[in-house]
Each structure stands twice: as C-alpha cells, then as structure tokens.
Design a protein around this motif. Structure first.
Motif, PDB file in Angstrom:
ATOM      1  N   THR A 286      39.956 109.305 -38.451  1.00 18.13           N
ATOM      2  CA  THR A 286      41.074 109.681 -37.584  1.00 18.13           C
ATOM      3  C   THR A 286      41.144 111.191 -37.394  1.00 18.13           C
ATOM      4  N   ASP A 287      40.543 111.953 -38.302  1.00 18.20           N
ATOM      5  CA  ASP A 287      40.293 113.373 -38.092  1.00 18.20           C
ATOM      6  C   ASP A 287      39.083 113.749 -38.928  1.00 18.20           C
ATOM      7  N   ALA A 288      38.445 114.872 -38.595  1.00 18.09           N
ATOM      8  CA  ALA A 288      37.209 115.238 -39.283  1.00 18.09           C
ATOM      9  C   ALA A 288      36.833 116.665 -38.956  1.00 18.09           C
ATOM     10  N   THR A 289      35.871 117.191 -39.708  1.00 22.30           N
ATOM     11  CA  THR A 289      35.210 118.450 -39.356  1.00 22.30           C
ATOM     12  C   THR A 289      33.793 118.043 -38.955  1.00 22.30           C
ATOM     13  N   GLN A 290      32.822 118.353 -39.811  1.00 22.49           N
ATOM     14  CA  GLN A 290      31.506 117.755 -39.672  1.00 22.49           C
ATOM     15  C   GLN A 290      31.417 116.678 -40.745  1.00 22.49           C
ATOM     16  N   SER A 291      30.305 115.986 -40.854  1.00 25.63           N
ATOM     17  CA  SER A 291      30.250 114.883 -41.800  1.00 25.63           C
ATOM     18  C   SER A 291      28.900 114.783 -42.486  1.00 25.63           C
ATOM     19  N   GLY A 292      28.930 114.851 -43.814  1.00 27.18           N
ATOM     20  CA  GLY A 292      27.735 114.598 -44.595  1.00 27.18           C
ATOM     21  C   GLY A 292      27.302 113.160 -44.509  1.00 27.18           C
ATOM     22  N   VAL A 293      28.245 112.270 -44.199  1.00 25.67           N
ATOM     23  CA  VAL A 293      27.908 110.856 -44.041  1.00 25.67           C
ATOM     24  C   VAL A 293      26.918 110.678 -42.888  1.00 25.67           C
ATOM     25  N   VAL A 294      27.184 111.343 -41.779  1.00 25.35           N
ATOM     26  CA  VAL A 294      26.279 111.242 -40.626  1.00 25.35           C
ATOM     27  C   VAL A 294      24.893 111.741 -41.005  1.00 25.35           C
ATOM     28  N   MET A 295      24.839 112.873 -41.699  1.00 28.32           N
ATOM     29  CA  MET A 295      23.547 113.454 -42.048  1.00 28.32           C
ATOM     30  C   MET A 295      22.805 112.626 -43.090  1.00 28.32           C
ATOM     31  N   SER A 296      23.557 111.912 -43.940  1.00 25.07           N
ATOM     32  CA  SER A 296      22.924 110.999 -44.894  1.00 25.07           C
ATOM     33  C   SER A 296      22.321 109.806 -44.160  1.00 25.07           C
ATOM     34  N   ALA A 297      23.057 109.277 -43.192  1.00 22.04           N
ATOM     35  CA  ALA A 297      22.548 108.162 -42.390  1.00 22.04           C
ATOM     36  C   ALA A 297      21.307 108.580 -41.604  1.00 22.04           C
ATOM     37  N   ALA A 299      19.171 110.771 -42.355  1.00 18.93           N
ATOM     38  CA  ALA A 299      18.005 110.972 -43.222  1.00 18.93           C
ATOM     39  C   ALA A 299      17.110 109.738 -43.232  1.00 18.93           C
ATOM     40  N   PHE A 300      17.725 108.565 -42.964  1.00 18.31           N
ATOM     41  CA  PHE A 300      16.976 107.310 -42.891  1.00 18.31           C
ATOM     42  C   PHE A 300      16.896 106.801 -41.453  1.00 18.31           C
ATOM     43  N   LYS A 301      17.207 107.716 -40.512  1.00 15.28           N
ATOM     44  CA  LYS A 301      17.103 107.443 -39.076  1.00 15.28           C
ATOM     45  C   LYS A 301      17.991 106.266 -38.652  1.00 15.28           C
ATOM     46  N   LYS A 302      19.157 106.152 -39.273  1.00 18.03           N
ATOM     47  CA  LYS A 302      20.102 105.088 -38.930  1.00 18.03           C
ATOM     48  C   LYS A 302      21.125 105.589 -37.914  1.00 18.03           C
ATOM     49  N   PRO A 303      21.265 104.916 -36.779  1.00 16.16           N
ATOM     50  CA  PRO A 303      22.276 105.297 -35.795  1.00 16.16           C
ATOM     51  C   PRO A 303      23.687 105.227 -36.369  1.00 16.16           C
ATOM     52  N   VAL A 304      24.589 106.010 -35.784  1.00 14.55           N
ATOM     53  CA  VAL A 304      25.959 106.108 -36.282  1.00 14.55           C
ATOM     54  C   VAL A 304      26.947 105.869 -35.151  1.00 14.55           C
ATOM     55  N   ILE A 305      27.969 105.077 -35.439  1.00  9.52           N
ATOM     56  CA  ILE A 305      29.126 104.950 -34.558  1.00  9.52           C
ATOM     57  C   ILE A 305      30.204 105.856 -35.145  1.00  9.52           C
ATOM     58  N   ALA A 306      30.643 106.847 -34.381  1.00  8.58           N
ATOM     59  CA  ALA A 306      31.610 107.817 -34.888  1.00  8.58           C
ATOM     60  C   ALA A 306      32.717 108.044 -33.866  1.00  8.58           C
ATOM     61  N   THR A 307      33.867 108.434 -34.362  1.00 10.05           N
ATOM     62  CA  THR A 307      34.999 108.706 -33.483  1.00 10.05           C
ATOM     63  C   THR A 307      34.910 110.115 -32.903  1.00 10.05           C
ATOM     64  N   ASN A 308      35.607 110.307 -31.797  1.00  9.92           N
ATOM     65  CA  ASN A 308      35.588 111.591 -31.084  1.00  9.92           C
ATOM     66  C   ASN A 308      36.597 112.551 -31.711  1.00  9.92           C
ATOM     67  N   VAL A 309      36.256 113.018 -32.925  1.00  9.33           N
ATOM     68  CA  VAL A 309      37.123 113.959 -33.647  1.00  9.33           C
ATOM     69  C   VAL A 309      36.261 115.057 -34.258  1.00  9.33           C
ATOM     70  N   GLY A 310      36.828 116.255 -34.381  1.00 10.09           N
ATOM     71  CA  GLY A 310      36.150 117.370 -35.017  1.00 10.09           C
ATOM     72  C   GLY A 310      34.787 117.640 -34.423  1.00 10.09           C
ATOM     73  N   GLY A 311      33.815 117.860 -35.301  1.00  9.62           N
ATOM     74  CA  GLY A 311      32.466 118.164 -34.857  1.00  9.62           C
ATOM     75  C   GLY A 311      31.559 116.952 -34.761  1.00  9.62           C
ATOM     76  N   LEU A 312      32.104 115.737 -34.917  1.00  9.31           N
ATOM     77  CA  LEU A 312      31.255 114.542 -34.897  1.00  9.31           C
ATOM     78  C   LEU A 312      30.484 114.369 -33.584  1.00  9.31           C
ATOM     79  N   PRO A 313      31.109 114.642 -32.413  1.00 13.14           N
ATOM     80  CA  PRO A 313      30.335 114.497 -31.174  1.00 13.14           C
ATOM     81  C   PRO A 313      29.152 115.466 -31.072  1.00 13.14           C
TER      82      PRO A 313
END
Length: 380
Positions: A286-297, A299-313
C-alpha cells in the motif's frame, strides 16, 4: 579512490554493490553481526570485536564475490548497552582512520558507526533506503536518529528516482547533494540455492518478506480466494512466507489447502528455493520505497506483480518484467494473476527481459555502481 562501506544491514544488496564497486575503486567493507537473521552471521562464533572476513565461516562462500581480506565483521551489541556500543564504535573508527578513505558510504543511522559519523561526516555518502518511513513503522527512535544523521551528513543517495524531488522538498535539502542510484538483482541469493532444477506446470504464486500492515497481504489473500471460488484453476497455489504479526485474522484463509503460510524468518537457503520454485512474485504494497523483494525475485528471473507506489514502477517495467497495478485492489490482483496464468509465454518473455536488463543492461549492478561513483566524485 579508497572507499569504506559501513553497513549494519544484511549482505543482500550490499554484497552485490561492493562486488561492482571494487572493479572501479578500492573498497573496505564493514558489516555488523548483531542478530543472525539480519546478516546470517552468528556473532557467538566471533572471538574478537572486529574479525577479518577471511576468518568468518559464513562469508567464505563469497570469496569470489567480495574481497574477504578487506571485509571486517563487527561483533555487535544492542543499543541498550550504550557504553559498550560506543566502545565498539570507537574501535571501528580507529581502523577506519588507519585505512584513511577518500569517501565513506554509510547505509544506516545506527550507533554502531556513531564515532566515525562524527569524525568523517564531511566525507560521507549516506544511503537513504526509506526516504519516508513506512505507515505503521514510524517509531520515535527512528525519527530521532534519522533527523540527527540527516542534519549531520550533507551528501545522500536514494535508491530510486521517483521520490527524489519530494524528498528534497520535504526535508529542504540541497538538490546538488542529493543523488540517486538503484538496486539491482540480489545475486548473492544464487549462492544459497539447493533445489534441483525442475519443470512444473503448477502456477505457484509467492509473497515473501517481513509481515507488516503496509505490505497489503490481505488484498492478495482475498484475490486468491476469489480465483479459487471460480473452480477453474486446479493447478494454482499461493505461499505467504515471512516473519511478523498479521494485522488481520488469517484463520479463515487457512481452510484452503492451496494457501500455505510460512510465518517465520526465511534464511537464504529457504528463500532462494521458494523463489526458484515460484512462477510469479506479488508485492501488493500500500506504500513503498524501493524493494529488496523485487530484486530477490529478479535474481531468479521471476516476474513480479507490484503496486504503483514509491519506486516500484521504476524497478518493474510494466508488461516487460511484470505488471504494475493499482494499490489496495484485490480485483487488480485477480486480473494480473489470471493474465499471467493464461499466458505462460508472456511469463517466459518477462524472464528474458529481466535477464537482459538487470544482469547485463542499464539496470545492472555495474550501472548502479557508476551512479555511486558519480556521487562520490562530488564528495572528494
């Protein structure tokens, strides 16, 4: 250029960044061993206040990733032991003075490096992981320490571009001293993968990370239950993995065998295998900055569904490396999940795009390190 990197966080991004920086400058890395779950180093095995990385068993697997004889592990103590904390901080500073760096990168506002912060503040570049504190986590001590370090250290670097202008305006900082870079893939995790490679037709959805109100987990659970209600997707599953307390009742979701809860801290081996076996990772924040979760995913080339908050886009390019959806919407999550479920070719295309962009392209650690170098040149 001689650089000292003072860290209190997990190895994750830092190990990768240092690996990229050491190709461009001379890097000395300090990391605190306090809670094992923070950096996977057991401080009980440390005999000295500061131990060289070559003597720390948990770091030996990274011998070709970071320079172990220029890595120092600090045997930490809690802030409540303030005299011991300051004693350790002073010992660190004595070693930093011997190294005599041109620039110091600081990734935290803890007391561990307090003495060095006072003495070398004009040489410091502070990584601001969270330009704004997350909802539900705005603790008094965090506000005080942030304010102190923000005032003391002139040069700062954010890990996303989206929040830079708002950050400068909110804190009334000088734009010339506020820099940006970005996170790239947490490739240190690939050193921990133990699962054998397999091909599965099962569509495995994964949420992982610290359980916190701003993570939006309930929206994901409600979306998944709606998908199950259609009874048209027999090969679909959802795993919610991470430590922390849920801010809502999860008992009603436990009745579904397709939903697995792993409510505990994930060590790298467990996390690496969970990501490796997933089809897609979801960040319903519901809010965010950047995300280590995205970068962890990634690392194994897994696509991510993320919300339009913070630096995620910035991290998840829409329809290229995943899908960006509106926050606080179970309907949006349903639509995104079914879009990828029904188009496995698109999933594979996204994986290839992640590889091209984050491993070799404009979002690689090499590109991130160049922006750090530019910021550090501003300090010299």
């Amino acid at each position: 250029m001689k650089v000292v990197f003072l860290s209190a966080f997990a190895l994750d991004a830092n190990a990768s960044l240092i690996n990229a920086l050491r190709k461009k400058c001379d890097v000395y890395f300090f990391i605190e061993a306090l809670y094992e779950i923070s950096n996977f180093i057991d401080k009980r095995k440390l005999d000295r206040t500061i131990t060289v990385g070559t003597e720390v068993e948990e770091l030996k697997r990274f011998h070709d990733f970071i320079t172990l004889d220029k890595t120092y592990v600090v045997k930490g103590t809690r802030n409540i032991n303030i005299l011991k904390k300051l004693y350790i901080s002073n010992k660190i500073n004595q070693l930093v003075k011997k190294i005599n760096p041109d620039v110091i990168i600081l990734d935290n506002y803890m007391l561990t490096y307090f003495v060095s912060t006072l003495e070398f503040r004009n040489k410091m570049l502070m990584i601001v992981h969270d330009p704004f504190l997350h909802s539900g986590e705005n603790f008094v001590i965090d506000r005080y320490l942030r304010k102190f370090h923000f005032k003391l250290i002139k040069n700062k670097i954010l890990l996303n571009e989206n929040q830079k202008n708002e950050f400068i305006k909110h804190y009334d900082f000088d734009a010339n001293n506020t820099h940006t870079s970005f996170l790239s893939v947490y490739d240190f995790l690939t050193y921990h993968k133990t699962a054998e490679k397999f091909i599965s037709s099962k569509f495995n959805i994964l949420f992982f990370g610290r359980i916190s109100p701003y993570k939006g987990i309930k929206y994901l659970l409600d979306a998944f239950v709606e998908i199950l209600a259609a009874q048209s997707y027999p090969d679909i599953s959802l795993t919610i993995a991470g430590s922390g307390d849920f801010d809502f009742d999860i008992e009603i979701y436990k009745q579904y065998p397709e939903i697995v809860f792993i409510n505990q801290y994930l060590y790298p081996e467990d996390l690496a295998n969970l990501i490796f076996q997933s089809s897609v990772v979801v960040c319903p924040y519901t809010d965010a900055t950047q995300s280590g979760v995205v970068m962890s995913a990634f690392a194994f080339k897994k696509p991510v569904i993320a919300t339009n908050v913070g630096g995620l886009p910035e991290m998840v390019e829409n329809h290229k490396m995943g899908l960006i959806i509106e926050p606080k919407s179970s309907e949006a999550i349903v639509n995104a999940l079914l879009k990828l479920y029904n188009n496995r070719d698109l999933l594979n295309e996204m994986s290839e795009n992640i590889k091209k962009t984050y491993f070799y392209g404009e979002k690689s650690w090499d590109a991130s390190a160049k922006q750090f170098m530019n910021a550090m040149e501003n300090i010299k």
